[in-house]
Design a protein around this motif. Structure first.
Motif, PDB file in Angstrom:
ATOM      1  N   PRO A  11       0.803  -1.232   0.000  1.00 50.43           N
ATOM      2  CA  PRO A  11       0.000   0.000   0.000  1.00 50.43           C
ATOM      3  C   PRO A  11       0.837   1.283   0.000  1.00 50.43           C
ATOM      4  O   PRO A  11       0.349   2.331  -0.418  1.00 50.43           O
ATOM      5  N   GLN A  16      -5.071   4.076  -3.527  1.00 46.43           N
ATOM      6  CA  GLN A  16      -6.350   3.629  -4.066  1.00 46.43           C
ATOM      7  C   GLN A  16      -7.110   4.847  -4.577  1.00 46.43           C
ATOM      8  O   GLN A  16      -7.147   5.888  -3.939  1.00 46.43           O
ATOM      9  N   GLY A  17      -7.683   4.713  -5.777  1.00 46.61           N
ATOM     10  CA  GLY A  17      -8.431   5.798  -6.392  1.00 46.61           C
ATOM     11  C   GLY A  17      -7.532   6.853  -7.008  1.00 46.61           C
ATOM     12  O   GLY A  17      -6.310   6.708  -7.064  1.00 46.61           O
ATOM     13  N   ASP A  66      -3.807  -1.071 -10.840  1.00 46.66           N
ATOM     14  CA  ASP A  66      -5.070  -0.959 -11.581  1.00 46.66           C
ATOM     15  C   ASP A  66      -5.238   0.463 -12.112  1.00 46.66           C
ATOM     16  O   ASP A  66      -4.822   1.430 -11.461  1.00 46.66           O
ATOM     17  N   ASP A  69      -6.554   3.205  -9.921  1.00 41.24           N
ATOM     18  CA  ASP A  69      -5.721   3.643  -8.801  1.00 41.24           C
ATOM     19  C   ASP A  69      -4.554   4.503  -9.262  1.00 41.24           C
ATOM     20  O   ASP A  69      -4.225   4.548 -10.444  1.00 41.24           O
TER      21      ASP A  69
END
Length: 93
Positions: A11, A16-17, A66, A69
């Motif tokens: 992480p 994320q996003g 992804d 992300d």
């Protein structure tokens, strides 16, 4: 074309996003090495770097992050949030 999934990454190496930002650019990078070195680096939690894709010399496409992300590839958070980062293997040439 087949895409080889190489995640998940720690992480600390992506977000994320995209903080509501749309993708409006592609940032191309050269590895100056082999893709395996980049893969190990992106899996190192202390590195705090990543890219969405890597292109091997043979044309194989690897995906680390992804598209929904944020990969940490440009050194600028706003650019990271609005771009796709693509690394290209060059075997040190």
């Amino acid at each position: 074309m087949t895409v080889e999934q190489r995640g998940p990454l720690p992480p600390s190496n992506f977000a994320q996003g995209r903080a509501g930002r749309a993708i409006d650019k592609i940032v191309l990078h050269t590895m100056v090495a082999w893709i395996g070195s980049a893969d190990r680096h992106f899996h190192n939690p202390a590195a705090q770097v990543s890219a969405h894709f890597g292109v091997r010399i043979d044309g194989t496409l690897w995906q680390w992050v992804d598209l929904a992300d944020t990969a940490y590839h440009s050194g600028d958070l706003e650019v990271n949030q609005s771009s796709i980062g693509i690394e290209h293997e060059d075997a040190g040439d």
